[in-house]
Each structure stands twice: as structure tokens, then as C-alpha cells.
Scaffold this active site. Structure first.
Site: not given
Length: 349
Positions: A10, A108-109
Site C-alpha cells: 500500500d 496505490d495498492e
């Protein structure tokens, strides 16, 4: 001995970090990204706040005006999706250079699957490579399934109290770490579901883990009832795949500059939204089997209702009529600030 691990990667304050990367002079300053970047405009919300801004109580989802009141000295920037997409590609390509499987879940992950005898060492190597290659930092959760890996990441975050960047959560320490925590802290349980579980006397993760399966199934249905019990025990999927996930739905929503108060106007907005959305998905070869309608009132109460179509369709008029039928279930006694329509796709023939 080597074994299969699931890691959850993350990115830290991703959008803000990308902005700081291209504007180094902003490093160390409170940065807020969202909307047009103008907190004087109505109906703009925070997409991401830097850690410095979070210290003032600014968080994602907050109106920009509220963020400005809490931190008037913050630097407010407009959202730039193309730049964030490019930065995300840099990160994911860096991870793919390792002997791992990368399952992307968003800008973002992602989940990373790997066979290793040293998951901590692997996590450290991944973090180092991402930082050196992109200038962006990330936190990594190590787990024996996706549920535990996802939750572990939160404990490794800078603002979690540990700030270590890496945390491990497995069957071995699940009870020690999670049993005393409120069910709200579990992945996928929001405030409303937390209240539902509390009404059953299930307040902590330990309560949920020991719940009566029949009671959960009766309240939430056989599928979700079983899922919530498994969630309380930290059970979850261990498979990580690099095959892109097939989209199962598409949505469209609009936040209006001025509240809507007339039913006829609200109906027309929903009708047009449903028509346009259906045309878009049909152009991609999709067929629609269910329609959802979202209404957000000025109080921010946001109910969602849905209807399954009698048969799958590609006809925008049919979908629009179904959306209006769903809208008829709402009591439109208060001004409306947002409307949304989502269509679920039928399986490919």
C-alpha cells in the site's frame, strides 16, 4: 523452509507523495489533493492528504472547505489522474521485476504472492526497490491470506503508531492482535455493518469469531453470514493472480453544485444517467442484469437500492425505466446533493 506468502503493498499518502515528487519544494508541508484544488468551491472533497496535513485532522473524503478550516496553511492541489496512473505503473513494474505475482487493486495498492523462507526480507527488498526506483514509499503487510495481509498493512503505516513500514499478521498472532478490537476495524466492515453486528451483541472481533453461524446467516443471508464469520476468524483467499480482474459493473454519479429539490428534475437526471451509462457499457459488448440507484441527501445520508431486471438487456430505455422504478422506492423529502446509477453486467454468453 519456504512457503507461500501473501503480501499487501500500500503506497503511503500516494497522491500527495506523487505531487511532492514533482514539486520538491512542498516536502514537509501540509498538502491536500482533491477536486479542482480550490477549497472555496462547493462540493469538492479531499482525495488524499499528506501526513503533515493529517496532523490537523484532514482526511480523505472530507470536504475541501472543511480541510481548509482545519489547516488554512495547507497547499491545495487539483487531482491529476493521468500523472497518478503513470506513477502507479512505475511502482507495479518495479514489483514485477521480483520473482513474485502482482495482483493490482488500484493506483496505490496491490497484493503480491511469493514463495519465500524470509517474507520480512522480501518485504524490505520490495520497499527499498520501490523507493529507489520511484522516490515513493510504501507499507507492506505480510499474511498467510489476503485478509490478514490487508489488515497487517495498516499496522505498518506511519500513522498507525508503529511506523515500521512492515507488519506480519497470521494465524499465529491473529487472536492476540485482533480479538480485542472492535469489528469496525475488520476489512470490509463499515459503520452501518458494524452497527448491525453490534445489535446482535457482536462488538469485538472475538465476538464475531465465536458467533452462531445460523444467526449470521439468518440476518445477512447464507453467503454474507458465512463470510462475516470467516472474517472474524481471519480466514480468507490465498490466491494471488496477475490476470486482470474482469469488471462486473460500471457506475456513474454526479454531485450537483446546487441541491435538487424537485422530483421531476431528480427523475430526469437519473433517466439520463442510466441511458448514457447503458450506451457506454453496451458499446463495450456488455449486457445489464441489475440496476442500482444511489441518492445522497444534504445530511450525507446515502441509501442505495437496486432491482434485478426480468431478463438481461442492452436497451438503454429498459435500464432507464428500471432505474426510475428503483428511484420510486426512495422518499425524496429532503434536498439531494448527489445521484448515482450502477449497472451490473450479465455473464458473457
Amino acid at each position: 523452509m519456504s512457503r507461500w506468502w501473501v503480501l499487501h503493498v500500500d503506497m503511503d499518502q500516494f497522491l500527495a507523495a506523487v505531487e511532492v515528487r514533482r514539486h520538491p519544494e512542498l516536502r514537509g508541508l501540509p498538502v491536500v489533493v482533491g477536486g479542482s484544488g480550490d477549497p472555496s468551491q462547493a462540493r469538492q472533497v479531499v482525495a488524499t492528504a499528506s501526513y503533515e496535513a493529517r496532523e490537523f485532522g484532514v482526511h480523505s473524503g472530507m470536504p475541501l472547505k472543511a480541510a481548509w478550516k482545519r489547516c488554512p496553511d495547507a497547499v491545495f492541489l487539483p487531482s491529476d489522474p493521468a500523472t497518478y496512473e503513470a506513477a502507479s505503473t512505475e511502482v507495479m513494474d518495479t514489483l514485477r521485476e521480483f520473482p513474485v505475482i502482482v495482483e493490482v487493486w488500484g493506483w496505490d495498492e496491490c497484493f503480491v504472492g511469493a514463495t519465500s523462507d524470509d517474507p520480512w526480507g522480501l518485504a524490505a527488498d520490495l520497499r527499498k526497490a520501490v523507493l529507489e526506483r520511484t522516490g515513493l514509499s510504501c507499507s507492506i503487510g505480510i499474511g498467510d491470506n489476503k485478509v490478514r495481509a490487508k489488515l497487517a498493512t495498516g499496522f505498518g503505516k506511519r500513522d498507525s503508531g508503529t511506523g515500521a513500514g512492515v507488519y506480519q499478521l497470521t494465524a499465529a498472532n491473529w487472536a492476540e492482535v485482533m480479538d480485542h478490537r472492535p469489528v469496525r476495524e475488520l476489512w470490509g466492515i463499515g459503520s452501518r455493518m458494524s452497527q448491525n453486528l453490534n445489535e446482535l451483541g457482536l462488538h469485538t472481533v472475538a465476538d464475531l469469531a465465536a458467533a452462531d453461524l445460523d444467526v449470521l446467516r439468518k440476518r445477512f443471508g447464507p453467503k454474507m453470514g458465512t463470510w462475516y464469520l470467516a472474517l472474524g476468524r481471519g480466514l480468507g483467499d490465498t490466491e494471488v493472480t496477475d490476470v486482470p480482474r474482469e469488471p462486473v459493473s460500471r457506475s456513474r454519479e454526479v454531485t450537483f453544485g446546487e441541491d435538487l429539490t424537485e422530483r421531476a428534475e431528480i427523475e430526469e437526471k437519473i433517466r439520463l444517467m442510466a441511458m448514457e451509462l447503458t450506451r457506454d457499457v453496451v458499446a463495450e459488448g456488455r449486457r445489464v442484469q441489475r440496476v442500482h440507484v444511489k441518492v445522497r441527501f444534504t445530511s450525507f445520508y446515502t441509501p442505495i437500492k437496486s432491482r434485478k431486471l426480468p431478463e438481461v438487456t442492452e436497451d438503454p430505455e429498459v435500464v432507464a425505466a428500471a432505474a426510475l422504478a428503483v428511484l420510486a422506492k426512495f422518499e425524496l423529502r429532503r434536498p439531494v446533493r448527489l445521484l448515482g446509477v450502477r449497472v451490473e453486467f450479465a455473464a458473457s454468453p
